[in-house]
Design a protein around this motif. Structure first.
Motif, PDB file in Angstrom:
ATOM      1  N   LEU A   1      58.145  70.456  31.687  1.00 15.86           N
ATOM      2  CA  LEU A   1      59.416  69.811  31.322  1.00 15.86           C
ATOM      3  C   LEU A   1      59.538  68.431  31.977  1.00 15.86           C
ATOM      4  O   LEU A   1      60.543  67.748  31.798  1.00 15.86           O
ATOM      5  CB  LEU A   1      60.605  70.692  31.721  1.00 15.86           C
ATOM      6  CG  LEU A   1      60.751  72.020  30.963  1.00 15.86           C
ATOM      7  CD1 LEU A   1      61.914  72.837  31.510  1.00 15.86           C
ATOM      8  CD2 LEU A   1      60.950  71.778  29.468  1.00 15.86           C
TER       9      LEU A   1
ATOM     10  N   VAL B   1      66.637  63.769  29.016  1.00 17.35           N
ATOM     11  CA  VAL B   1      67.000  64.122  27.652  1.00 17.35           C
ATOM     12  C   VAL B   1      66.050  63.441  26.676  1.00 17.35           C
ATOM     13  O   VAL B   1      66.077  62.232  26.516  1.00 17.35           O
ATOM     14  CB  VAL B   1      68.451  63.689  27.338  1.00 17.35           C
ATOM     15  CG1 VAL B   1      68.784  64.011  25.887  1.00 17.35           C
ATOM     16  CG2 VAL B   1      69.416  64.406  28.262  1.00 17.35           C
ATOM     17  N   ASN B   2      65.175  64.213  26.074  1.00 18.20           N
ATOM     18  CA  ASN B   2      64.317  63.705  25.012  1.00 18.20           C
ATOM     19  C   ASN B   2      63.776  64.884  24.227  1.00 18.20           C
ATOM     20  O   ASN B   2      63.927  66.031  24.642  1.00 18.20           O
ATOM     21  CB  ASN B   2      63.185  62.846  25.597  1.00 18.20           C
ATOM     22  CG  ASN B   2      62.231  63.675  26.438  1.00 18.20           C
ATOM     23  OD1 ASN B   2      61.513  64.515  25.911  1.00 18.20           O
ATOM     24  ND2 ASN B   2      62.238  63.465  27.743  1.00 18.20           N
ATOM     25  N   SER B   3      63.149  64.596  23.118  1.00 18.22           N
ATOM     26  CA  SER B   3      62.725  65.661  22.202  1.00 18.22           C
ATOM     27  C   SER B   3      61.807  66.678  22.852  1.00 18.22           C
ATOM     28  O   SER B   3      62.038  67.886  22.770  1.00 18.22           O
ATOM     29  CB  SER B   3      61.995  65.043  21.013  1.00 18.22           C
ATOM     30  OG  SER B   3      62.792  64.065  20.433  1.00 18.22           O
ATOM     31  N   ALA B   4      60.740  66.179  23.480  1.00 13.01           N
ATOM     32  CA  ALA B   4      59.754  67.100  24.036  1.00 13.01           C
ATOM     33  C   ALA B   4      60.416  68.022  25.058  1.00 13.01           C
ATOM     34  O   ALA B   4      60.193  69.233  25.074  1.00 13.01           O
ATOM     35  CB  ALA B   4      58.623  66.312  24.695  1.00 13.01           C
TER      36      ALA B   4
ATOM     37  N   LEU C   1      63.679  68.804  25.413  1.00 15.11           N
ATOM     38  CA  LEU C   1      64.674  69.732  24.850  1.00 15.11           C
ATOM     39  C   LEU C   1      63.998  70.905  24.156  1.00 15.11           C
ATOM     40  O   LEU C   1      64.397  72.054  24.318  1.00 15.11           O
ATOM     41  CB  LEU C   1      65.602  69.005  23.873  1.00 15.11           C
ATOM     42  CG  LEU C   1      66.655  68.093  24.506  1.00 15.11           C
ATOM     43  CD1 LEU C   1      67.543  67.487  23.427  1.00 15.11           C
ATOM     44  CD2 LEU C   1      67.507  68.848  25.520  1.00 15.11           C
ATOM     45  N   LEU C   2      62.948  70.621  23.396  1.00 13.27           N
ATOM     46  CA  LEU C   2      62.216  71.710  22.744  1.00 13.27           C
ATOM     47  C   LEU C   2      61.646  72.659  23.787  1.00 13.27           C
ATOM     48  O   LEU C   2      61.691  73.878  23.632  1.00 13.27           O
ATOM     49  CB  LEU C   2      61.063  71.140  21.912  1.00 13.27           C
ATOM     50  CG  LEU C   2      61.302  70.917  20.441  1.00 13.27           C
ATOM     51  CD1 LEU C   2      60.011  70.429  19.795  1.00 13.27           C
ATOM     52  CD2 LEU C   2      61.777  72.189  19.758  1.00 13.27           C
TER      53      LEU C   2
ATOM     54  N   MET D   1      64.386  74.913  24.991  1.00 13.29           N
ATOM     55  CA  MET D   1      64.739  75.957  24.013  1.00 13.29           C
ATOM     56  C   MET D   1      63.682  77.059  24.037  1.00 13.29           C
ATOM     57  O   MET D   1      64.005  78.248  24.075  1.00 13.29           O
ATOM     58  CB  MET D   1      64.810  75.357  22.599  1.00 13.29           C
ATOM     59  CG  MET D   1      65.949  74.362  22.404  1.00 13.29           C
ATOM     60  SD  MET D   1      65.833  73.603  20.733  1.00 13.29           S
ATOM     61  CE  MET D   1      66.388  71.942  21.095  1.00 13.29           C
ATOM     62  N   ASN D   2      62.423  76.651  24.035  1.00 14.26           N
ATOM     63  CA  ASN D   2      61.347  77.643  24.011  1.00 14.26           C
ATOM     64  C   ASN D   2      61.328  78.484  25.281  1.00 14.26           C
ATOM     65  O   ASN D   2      61.110  79.692  25.233  1.00 14.26           O
ATOM     66  CB  ASN D   2      59.995  76.952  23.806  1.00 14.26           C
ATOM     67  CG  ASN D   2      59.811  76.492  22.363  1.00 14.26           C
ATOM     68  OD1 ASN D   2      60.331  77.120  21.434  1.00 14.26           O
ATOM     69  ND2 ASN D   2      59.104  75.396  22.167  1.00 14.26           N
TER      70      ASN D   2
ATOM     71  N   GLY E   1      68.919  78.164  25.819  1.00 16.77           N
ATOM     72  CA  GLY E   1      68.407  76.937  25.219  1.00 16.77           C
ATOM     73  C   GLY E   1      69.483  76.043  24.633  1.00 16.77           C
ATOM     74  O   GLY E   1      69.184  74.979  24.085  1.00 16.77           O
ATOM     75  N   SER E   2      70.740  76.453  24.747  1.00 17.16           N
ATOM     76  CA  SER E   2      71.832  75.709  24.113  1.00 17.16           C
ATOM     77  C   SER E   2      72.168  74.423  24.867  1.00 17.16           C
ATOM     78  O   SER E   2      71.821  74.283  26.038  1.00 17.16           O
ATOM     79  CB  SER E   2      73.090  76.584  24.069  1.00 17.16           C
ATOM     80  OG  SER E   2      73.610  76.722  25.389  1.00 17.16           O
ATOM     81  N   PRO E   3      72.854  73.500  24.202  1.00 18.47           N
ATOM     82  CA  PRO E   3      73.309  72.290  24.905  1.00 18.47           C
ATOM     83  C   PRO E   3      74.156  72.651  26.124  1.00 18.47           C
ATOM     84  O   PRO E   3      74.049  71.999  27.174  1.00 18.47           O
ATOM     85  CB  PRO E   3      74.152  71.560  23.857  1.00 18.47           C
ATOM     86  CG  PRO E   3      73.703  72.086  22.536  1.00 18.47           C
ATOM     87  CD  PRO E   3      73.226  73.490  22.770  1.00 18.47           C
TER      88      PRO E   3
ATOM     89  N   GLN F   1      72.259  73.210  29.328  1.00 21.60           N
ATOM     90  CA  GLN F   1      71.513  72.071  29.873  1.00 21.60           C
ATOM     91  C   GLN F   1      72.370  71.218  30.800  1.00 21.60           C
ATOM     92  O   GLN F   1      71.885  70.304  31.452  1.00 21.60           O
ATOM     93  CB  GLN F   1      70.923  71.204  28.750  1.00 21.60           C
ATOM     94  CG  GLN F   1      70.131  71.972  27.703  1.00 21.60           C
ATOM     95  CD  GLN F   1      69.256  73.055  28.306  1.00 21.60           C
ATOM     96  OE1 GLN F   1      68.558  72.829  29.308  1.00 21.60           O
ATOM     97  NE2 GLN F   1      69.301  74.257  27.737  1.00 21.60           N
TER      98      GLN F   1
END
Lengths: 485, 412
Positions: free
Chosen positions: A381, A402-405, A407-408, A411-412, A478-480, A483
């Motif tokens: 992460l 905070v970025n795509s990689a 956040l995914l 969630m995972n 995994g929710s906002p 985080q």
């Protein structure tokens, strides 16, 4: 240091209108007081690595003020027997000096303490100060030196006097090695004339001197010059390590020292001071007003918000100066401020990877028998523990995480954990409610956002009753909402 | 409900003020709906930690270089692997960069020397910040030059701006969509059943920070779904080196070849802060040589892998500042000033070292210790933005920098 006030002043000097400047920060939300219930969850989210089941009730029973005071005095808190049980699984002597230790192995202790210790604020502060005085464990001898560094230079001082903490890091072999000061030699010293061989050190190395002022004390805008960097480097010549490749101790070698007169931040340091030169520099820096502000700001960014109100910083810096850098007192000022328990601070921070992963383990009351998978998860992460190459340490600003990689990845991980697919970590799947509201409250210890509730309610309808609990818990992790802290 | 894009465009307009919106913005907002698939691509590589440019593109024709660095200097070219590789009789490449020499000879690699920032800071953190924001000396800029380099489009690809790795660097943050992808193979919600729920949450959340990143993520997942499932084999026998940079350059090559609308890509490599043991007993040993080997092989493999596609691609390298001209006491160098940038690709007029050489004599050095800056890094980047990406508004990309001087290393 980026106080909003300073930002606005700089922005005003810029000609033309096309420059995007930071919008005027509105501090009014820091005037609005949080409700009692929210205060407890908020305090747990900030002073600990995240609430465990039962924590909210325990704080309520004890009283919030008393609980905070208790956390500020870890020696008064009975330690969790679970922590001891886990620490005992680490073989005795695993971190003995003269052993090169891989970060994943060493991080077992940090992770067990973060997950299980009752002295949570102490563990949060060990993390904070280690990161502030970062040492990369993968740099040469530091793979041997870091355990003693964290144990002896950081941990005993995390709530003590800043000056003592600074002094302990400055004379620690781990820091001397990491920022190269152990090799810094006065250009005309005896050592330089007599040391032979191509590898022998033969001049100043200003790495430590610069980071000492920029990162450890004054801050980059704290009012020092390149000349000060060189002068501080001269003061620290001779601060070295006896046998660095065998985990030797600190040693002052007079033959490497620059005996001339120096001037640091306008203060004259007379010639022939020996080791005292460095001590004087540390004193000047620890008591400098820029240091009080810089440290207060960094603490407020970790505990309150990315843009903490200037009034809060003023109050903390004042305590810092009045108490000769008493960290416990500065924290007490912050926790006692109206800004700390305000709407402006509530959920204002995005969790770092360490906070997210450890927080998830705590929230689900998971039993950890091996920390490797958690260590790898935190690294993937974006926060490899004990492996930050740069002396800056990790940022605690929201935008960094905070970025795509990432956040995914979060969630995972949430789904994996709730479904018992993280090796070495066991959650009791039956404890998760299949009712969306209850499931969310089990993890968040407060109500979910309406959008989150809607999404998990839809999922609950589609999921078979057997799997619903774990599925919902994973979605909430995994929710906002999860985080944030 | 206002979508994020619309909101952003509105704020972009608001930012410039009604009636003063630049023409490109207005044009772009009415631009064609279909993004061209074969885009020009700019790849930026950041070498974090302040690379020692003087030992990378070596001024072997300068006597002072050898006087200042008795233990660190790379010997004058003598044809052996332990000496500099001559480029033009004055400059030479570090021997660990041998894989780049054929690209230089083919006219597709250029160096721009003595580049840097007008700001005097020797703080890694500040200098990186300034180089990524594109506004030296100004800490209030919250977005990055590479994000601003993108022209607004009505329908933009979700992967038009990609950072390979686990973070979104400052250079790519801003109004335009930008995603961080650490590995194309793993870029998905693994639990298929959970994916729609997460998408719902992240696109509906009122958390503005997480909503933006969340939306971008799910768009990007859809865009690259097709390529994710195919195994990737580099073309033309290209061999990427092990390590972070090689693997990340391969991901970028893969995105470019997939024609999914990539326009700008970013990756970085840390570990250049060589205060000690920069050079070992031989020039090809030591910490700098090890890192340069990885760096050179990664760039060369990328060039080979892309083949003809390299005609639309430009790569630019940068590092926050250079290092002291004189070696320090521990076979290393301390924080300095000017550095060297490398540009590679079809649009590059290579086979040359650009820039004015300021010299290394004491009176020629910056503050009597570092290489002087003769080319502002914004000149280099502006030339790429204007001539390669075709964005004429360099003063928007580099606010406050009205008239950049082009060195002519990009084909007009």
């Amino acid at each position: 240091m980026r106080s909003a006030l300073a930002l606005l002043c700089v922005a005003a000097l810029v000609p033309g209108g096309t420059l995007k400047t930071k919008p005027h920060v509105d501090y009014r939300a820091f005037e609005k007081k949080l409700t009692k219930d929210r205060q407890i969850v908020h305090a747990l989210n900030r002073l600990t690595f995240g609430p465990r089941p039962g924590d909210v009730e325990a704080v309520k029973k004890l009283g919030l003020k008393r609980w905070i005071d208790w956390q500020l005095h870890p020696d008064r808190i009975a330690e969790n027997p679970d922590l001891d049980r886990h620490l005992r699984t680490i073989p005795a002597g695993a971190f003995a000096p003269e052993r090169r230790i891989p970060p994943a192995q060493y991080a077992q202790e940090k992770l067990y303490r973060a997950i299980y210790s009752n002295r949570q604020l102490q563990e949060v502060m060990v993390d904070f100060w280690y990161n502030h005085f970062n040492v990369d464990m993968t740099k040469g001898a530091d793979s041997m030196l870091v355990p003693a560094y964290e144990r002896d230079a950081i941990r005993p001082h995390v709530l003590g006097k800043f000056g003592e903490l600074l002094g302990a890091t400055a004379s620690s072999p781990a820091m001397l090695f990491y920022l190269d000061n152990w090799q810094s030699v006065a250009p005309n010293s005896l050592a330089q004339r007599f040391l032979k061989g191509k590898q022998a050190p033969r001049g100043l190395n200003e790495n430590y001197a610069r980071e000492l002022m920029e990162l450890h004390t004054l801050g980059v805008d704290g009012g020092y010059t390149q000349k000060d960097v060189t002068e501080v480097a001269r003061c620290f010549t001779g601060w070295t390590i006896d046998r660095p490749n065998q985990s030797g101790p600190f040693l002052f070698r007079p033959a490497m020292h620059d005996n001339g007169e120096k001037t640091v931040l306008g203060v004259t340091i007379p010639p022939n001071g020996g080791r005292e030169d460095g001590e004087k520099v540390l004193d000047i820096l620890a008591r400098h007003p820029s240091t009080a502000r810089f440290i207060s700001t960094k603490l407020a960014i970790r505990f309150v918000a990315d843009d903490p109100p200037p009034a809060l910083i003023e109050g903390m810096a004042k305590t810092f100066e009045e108490t000769d850098g008493d960290i416990r007192a500065v924290l007490a000022t912050m926790f006692g401020s109206k800004e700390f328990f305000s709407e402006g601070a509530y959920r204002a921070k995005v969790k770092t990877p360490l906070e997210m992963v450890v927080g998830a383990v705590r929230a689900t009351a998971a039993e950890v028998s091996a920390t490797n998978a958690l260590f790898n998860q935190i690294a993937s992460l974006g926060e490899p523990l004990y492996r930050k190459i740069e002396p800056t340490g990790y940022s605690s600003m929201n935008a960094e995480w905070v970025n795509s990689a990432a956040l995914l990845g979060r969630m995972n991980f949430g789904m994996q954990l709730a479904q018992n697919r993280v090796p070495g970590v066991r959650v009791e799947a039956s404890r998760f409610s299949a009712d969306p509201v209850k499931a969310a409250r089990q993890i968040l210890f407060t109500d979910p956002a309406p959008e989150t509730l809607r999404a998990i309610s839809d999922a609950a309808k589609q999921s078979g009753p057997q799997r619903a609990g774990a599925m919902l818990a994973g979605l909430v992790l995994g929710s906002p909402d999860f985080q944030r802290r | 409900m206002l979508t994020r894009r619309v909101f952003l465009k509105k704020s972009a307009l608001a930012m410039f003020g009604i009636g003063t919106a630049p023409a490109w913005l207005a044009r772009a907002l009415s631009a064609s709906e279909a993004p061209a698939s074969r885009k020009k691509v700019l790849v930026a590589i950041f070498q974090r930690g302040a690379m020692d440019g003087l030992n990378v593109v070596i001024p072997h024709g300068e006597a002072a270089y050898y006087a200042l660095r008795p233990n660190l200097a790379i010997p004058r070219p003598d044809g052996t692997a332990n000496s500099a590789i001559d480029l033009d009789g004055f400059f030479g490449l570090h021997p660990a960069l041998a894989p780049l020499k054929p690209i230089y000879d083919a006219g597709r690699l250029a160096a721009i020397h003595a580049t840097g920032s007008p700001d005097p800071t020797r703080s890694h953190f500040d200098a990186q910040d300034y180089m990524e924001s594109g506004t030296p000396g100004l800490k209030t800029t919250s977005d990055g030059w590479l994000n601003r380099a993108l022209l607004p489009e009505k329908i933009a690809s979700a992967v038009r701006a990609v950072s390979v790795g686990t973070e979104l660097p400052r250079a790519l943050r801003g109004l335009n969509e930008a995603v961080a992808i650490d590995n194309l193979n793993n870029f998905q919600v693994r639990e298929a059943e959970a994916a729609p729920s997460f998408e719902k949450m992240y696109s509906a959340t009122r958390d503005r920070v997480l909503n933006g990143a969340g939306r971008d993520t799910f768009q990007a997942i859809k865009t690259i779904e097709a390529i994710r499932k195919q195994p990737y084999l580099p073309a033309n026998g290209a061999q990427y080196p092990n390590g972070k940079l090689g693997q990340e350059m391969m991901q970028i090559a893969r995105l470019i070849k997939a024609d999914v609308g990539l326009e700008v890509a970013f990756t970085d490599l840390g570990g250049w802060d060589h205060h000690v043991n920069e050079v070992g007993a031989h020039p090809t040993e030591g910490r700098l040589a090890t890192l340069l080997a990885q760096f050179g092989q990664a760039l060369a493999a990328f060039y080979t892998d892309l083949g003809d596609r390299m005609e639309q691609v430009a790569v630019i390298t940068m590092s926050e500042f250079g290092r002291t001209a004189r070696e320090n006491g521990s076979r290393g160098t301390d924080h300095g000033h000017a550095n060297v940038m490398l540009a590679m690709g079809g649009p590059i007029q290579g086979g040359r070292v650009y820039g004015e050489w300021p010299g290394l004599e004491r009176e020629q050095l910056y503050e009597e210790r570092d290489l002087n800056v003769t080319t502002d890094f914004r000149d280099v980047l502006s030339e790429l933005v204007v001539r390669h990406l075709g964005n004429p508004h360099s003063a928007v990309v580099f606010p406050g920098y009205e008239s950049p001087k082009f060195r002519g290393f990009v084909t007009a």
